[in-house]
Write a protein that holds these residues in place. Structure first.
Motif, PDB file in Angstrom:
ATOM      1  N   VAL A 172       0.814  -1.214   0.000  1.00 53.01           N
ATOM      2  CA  VAL A 172       0.000   0.000   0.000  1.00 53.01           C
ATOM      3  C   VAL A 172       0.846   1.263   0.000  1.00 53.01           C
ATOM      4  O   VAL A 172       0.308   2.363  -0.039  1.00 53.01           O
ATOM      5  N   LEU A 185      -6.817  -3.442  -1.121  1.00 54.58           N
ATOM      6  CA  LEU A 185      -5.903  -2.367  -0.742  1.00 54.58           C
ATOM      7  C   LEU A 185      -4.816  -2.169  -1.790  1.00 54.58           C
ATOM      8  O   LEU A 185      -4.431  -1.042  -2.113  1.00 54.58           O
ATOM      9  N   LEU A 190      -7.539   3.976  -2.151  1.00 58.29           N
ATOM     10  CA  LEU A 190      -7.392   3.474  -0.791  1.00 58.29           C
ATOM     11  C   LEU A 190      -5.972   3.679  -0.276  1.00 58.29           C
ATOM     12  O   LEU A 190      -5.772   3.988   0.907  1.00 58.29           O
ATOM     13  N   LYS A 191      -4.987   3.525  -1.151  1.00 56.49           N
ATOM     14  CA  LYS A 191      -3.606   3.778  -0.733  1.00 56.49           C
ATOM     15  C   LYS A 191      -3.423   5.226  -0.307  1.00 56.49           C
ATOM     16  O   LYS A 191      -2.816   5.521   0.730  1.00 56.49           O
ATOM     17  N   ILE A 215      -8.384  -2.356  10.236  1.00 55.16           N
ATOM     18  CA  ILE A 215      -7.742  -2.968   9.059  1.00 55.16           C
ATOM     19  C   ILE A 215      -6.827  -4.108   9.483  1.00 55.16           C
ATOM     20  O   ILE A 215      -6.780  -5.165   8.828  1.00 55.16           O
TER      21      ILE A 215
END
Length: 743
Positions: free
Chosen positions: A85, A120, A126-127, A414
């Motif tokens: 990520v 992810l 999302l990163k 997460i």
């Protein structure tokens, strides 16, 4: 006992100071009308203590540590290690074989974990969101560390108004300023030498909290114990919902220091911290709040300086001195936590590199950052002078604390899905419960923006902007270097055309890229008449682990075939590792690692295990080394990047070390020759060829990009340290080239 005292001083200093100001701030929003108001406020405080510090942090979040390291960046690095990520794609495949990367997955629910990981890794949005959240959380945490000394010391010194009723608020402010100046002036020594002495002081403070609470309960009766009934919270909101909602920001102050418990975890085992909190810290805090509530029930008009007003008259001045000492310890606790947080963020490329001083030879976690220390001092003094009372400072304090809590909740959720692989119902229970409560607290804290919160939001925004610009510029710089790297075919063409010769010695070409040949090497080829006999492309890389074992520090690969004597070396450091090695130590360790790599490669080749060799180049060719009559090994006058077959026409007195008959690979003989060649180069010395590029935005870039890159990012780069510069390299052994990169 020594470890217990250290735990109190380092981990629990901040949360132990809450009884000084919690009720004071709460009852400025919700004036006391009757006994039920006090019981409702007390019930809120008790259940906030139970849910936030105990259930969330002590029982859950502490287990989300990264090999013993805590803090918001430790959570982020743990996620980065298990999913790609990071926005800077410089992780190499071999890192997954590092011992620090191996994690045990405790539950069999692997399918959901894989889906979360794929989501992810595949989503750029999302990163960016994960990075944005960790930057926001870090800015709030640093802001929290600025407010903590201001709030703690100001509230402790304010007790003078009870002991000396004629004391003015200006006098309280000046004394607080003086104490903070002294505190930050000795901060460097407090980290290593004075730290062991403050444990008994904080133990005495917790004993005072518990003892005063018991005294007030015995004096005014046990009515306060009714607050354990949560119905009083409902009654509290039922009488005046709006004022009750406003008072939640003050209620949260009882849990300040929860994040410091996690951030300072690196010093102690998880179980030990849990036992200390449950058996000592929490009972003393509960007794302190019960005692203050009992005092307020009997003295409903005394809602200011509740703690100092409830102290027995004969013990006031001793307790006042201990309270001020505890306030200074709490300030130190947050400052140490900020040092750890910034060290992690610097290592992960999210904050400009700063000078880090290690204050202990035994414990790597004990550090001191001079620039940050004085920056915190100036900021603390600014907040105290600007507001001058604990009420406005307390409003800002609540915003910072709950902001960090929300980020921790998101990241632990997460981790529960990705790493711990918890049952989905457990995950939902955790995230819904705590995120719901924290958002309510956050909304209440934001309602006080006009009463002091605005200054903290501006301060946090400036920090967030600095981290964003640094990370954004670093990503663009890395992408530019990757695009400009040289291909191996081009390198092969450059060598013969230039007629470059190979001079004895070790050339360390330093850059940030982990694959390919940096563009700066082409600049050296076109500018220098000779290049070193052994070239090593060095990349100092920070990996998302706390510590990299010394045996796994260096990762080597060959560049081109064996006869070229060119290697790539990735020097890997965890965010807890000390990078201030002397250049001679770094060179020695690098050469030892290179020799081990060559020996392992020879063994693997002799066993015909070419598939496992750490190189993606063409099959190896015999080492071509010239032996002079005096026994020295040279490869002088060998065109760079081109195979060379020595002949008596070029060097009549020299003889080739490789057989003249059918080229059958003799790995044992080649190994000895190459190791001897490395030793010869080592004796000739090492030179660091360093790329120090100027990064500028392209002319067609939008205005804000030019502003960020050409001015702000350039200012940060020119005023921060480079990783390679921490080695104290002599100027005679270093060559720097500044090339302009347009991004």
């Amino acid at each position: 006992m020594f470890l217990a005292l250290q735990t109190l001083a380092v981990v629990f200093g901040d949360i132990g100071i809450g009884p000084l100001y919690t009720f004071d701030v709460m009852f400025t929003k919700y004036p006391i009308v009757g006994e039920d108001d006090v019981l409702g406020a007390l019930s809120l405080v008790l259940y906030t203590l139970i849910l936030m510090p105990l259930v969330k942090y002590v029982l859950v979040v502490l287990w989300a540590n990264d090999d013993g390291e805590g803090g918001i960046f430790a959570l982020y690095s743990l996620i980065c290690r298990n999913a790609k990520v990071s926005l800077i794609p410089n992780q190499v495949q071999s890192e997954k074989r590092m011992s620090s990367f191996r994690l045990k997955l405790p539950t069999p629910e692997l399918e959901r974990s894989i889906k979360v990981k794929e989501k992810l890794e595949s989503s750029l949005l999302l990163k960016k969101l994960l990075l944005g959240l960790v930057l926001f959380g870090t800015s709030m945490f640093i802001s929290n560390g600025v407010i903590t000394p201001a709030m703690s010391v100001l509230s402790a010194v304010s007790g003078l108004k009870v002991g000396l009723p004629n004391t003015s608020q200006d006098a309280v402010v000046m004394i607080s300023v003086a104490l903070l100046v002294v505190l930050f002036s000795v901060q460097r020594y407090a980290t290593s030498k004075v730290g062991f002495a403050i444990g008994p002081s904080l133990l005495l403070w917790f004993c005072c909290l518990g003892g005063i609470g018991i005294y007030n309960l015995s004096l005014y009766g046990p009515t306060a114990f009714k607050a354990f009934n949560p119905l009083y919270i409902i009654y509290y909101f039922g009488r005046n919902p709006f004022q009750a909602w406003l008072s939640l920001g003050g209620c949260l102050l009882c849990a300040t220091g929860s994040e410091a418990i996690f951030s300072n975890l690196c010093y102690f085992p998880v179980r030990y911290v849990q036992y200390m909190f449950v058996l000592l810290v929490l009972p003393c805090l509960v007794l302190a709040y019960l005692g203050q509530a009992a005092f307020l029930i009997a003295n409903q008009k005394s809602s200011e300086q509740v703690f100092f007003s409830s102290i027995p008259s004969g013990l006031f001045w001793p307790v006042f001195l201990v309270a001020n000492l505890a306030a200074l310890i709490a300030s130190r606790t947050m400052t140490v936590a900020i040092f750890q947080c910034l060290k992690q963020s610097i290592a992960l490329g999210c904050f400009p590199r700063l000078k880090i001083v290690h204050t202990s030879r035994k414990f790597m976690a004990k550090i001191y950052i001079p620039v940050v220390n004085w920056f915190l001092l100036v900021s603390c003094l600014g907040f105290i002078i600007l507001f001058g009372n604990i009420y406005d400072v307390g409003n800002a304090y609540a915003i910072a604390e709950v902001g960090v809590m929300i980020m921790a909740t998101v990241y632990v959720t997460i981790i529960m899905l990705l790493i711990w692989e918890f049952n989905i119902m457990k995950v939902l229970s955790f995230v819904i419960t705590f995120l719901f409560l924290e958002l309510i607290f956050f909304s209440s804290a934001l309602s006080s923006v006009g009463d002091g919160g605005w200054a903290l939001l501006i301060f946090a925004s400036v920090l967030l902007m600095i981290m964003f610009i640094w990370n954004y510029g670093s990503i663009l710089k890395y992408d530019s270097e990757v695009k400009q790297k040289l291909s191996k075919d081009l390198m092969r063409k450059l060598g013969p055309n230039l007629g470059t010769i190979r001079a004895p010695g070790l050339g360390l070409v330093c850059s940030d890229i982990v694959k390919g040949v940096p563009a700066i090497f082409g600049h050296f080829l076109t500018s220098l008449p000779a290049i070193h006999s052994i070239i090593v492309f060095v990349c100092i890389r920070n990996v998302p682990v706390p510590v990299v074992p010394q045996s796994e520090r260096f990762l080597f690969q060959r560049v081109c075939s064996r006869g070229y004597h060119m290697f790539r070396c990735i020097a890997r450091y965890g965010y807890k590792d000390k990078k201030q090695e002397h250049h001679s130590v770094f060179e020695r360790l690098l050469i030892e690692g290179l020799e081990k790599f060559i020996q392992r490669e020879a063994v693997e080749l002799s066993l015909q295990s070419e598939d496992d060799v750490d190189s993606d180049e063409e099959p190896p060719t015999p080492v071509k080394i010239i032996t002079a009559p005096n026994g020295s090994l040279y490869s002088l006058d060998v065109p760079l990047l081109a195979d060379y077959v020595p002949s008596t026409e070029l060097i009549p007195e020299a003889s080739c070390s490789t057989p003249q008959h059918d080229p059958v690979l003799d790995y044992a003989q080649n190994l000895e020759l190459e190791l001897a060649f490395i030793k010869q180069s080592k004796r000739s010395g090492a030179v660091y060829l360093i790329d120090n590029p100027i990064v500028k935005a392209r002319k067609d870039s939008w205005f804000f990009k030019k502003l960020m890159i050409n001015y702000f990012f350039a200012f940060l780069r020119n005023n921060c340290r480079r990783a390679i510069m921490l080695m104290s390299i002599p100027h005679s052994n270093m060559m720097q080239v500044r090339m302009t990169s347009y991004v």
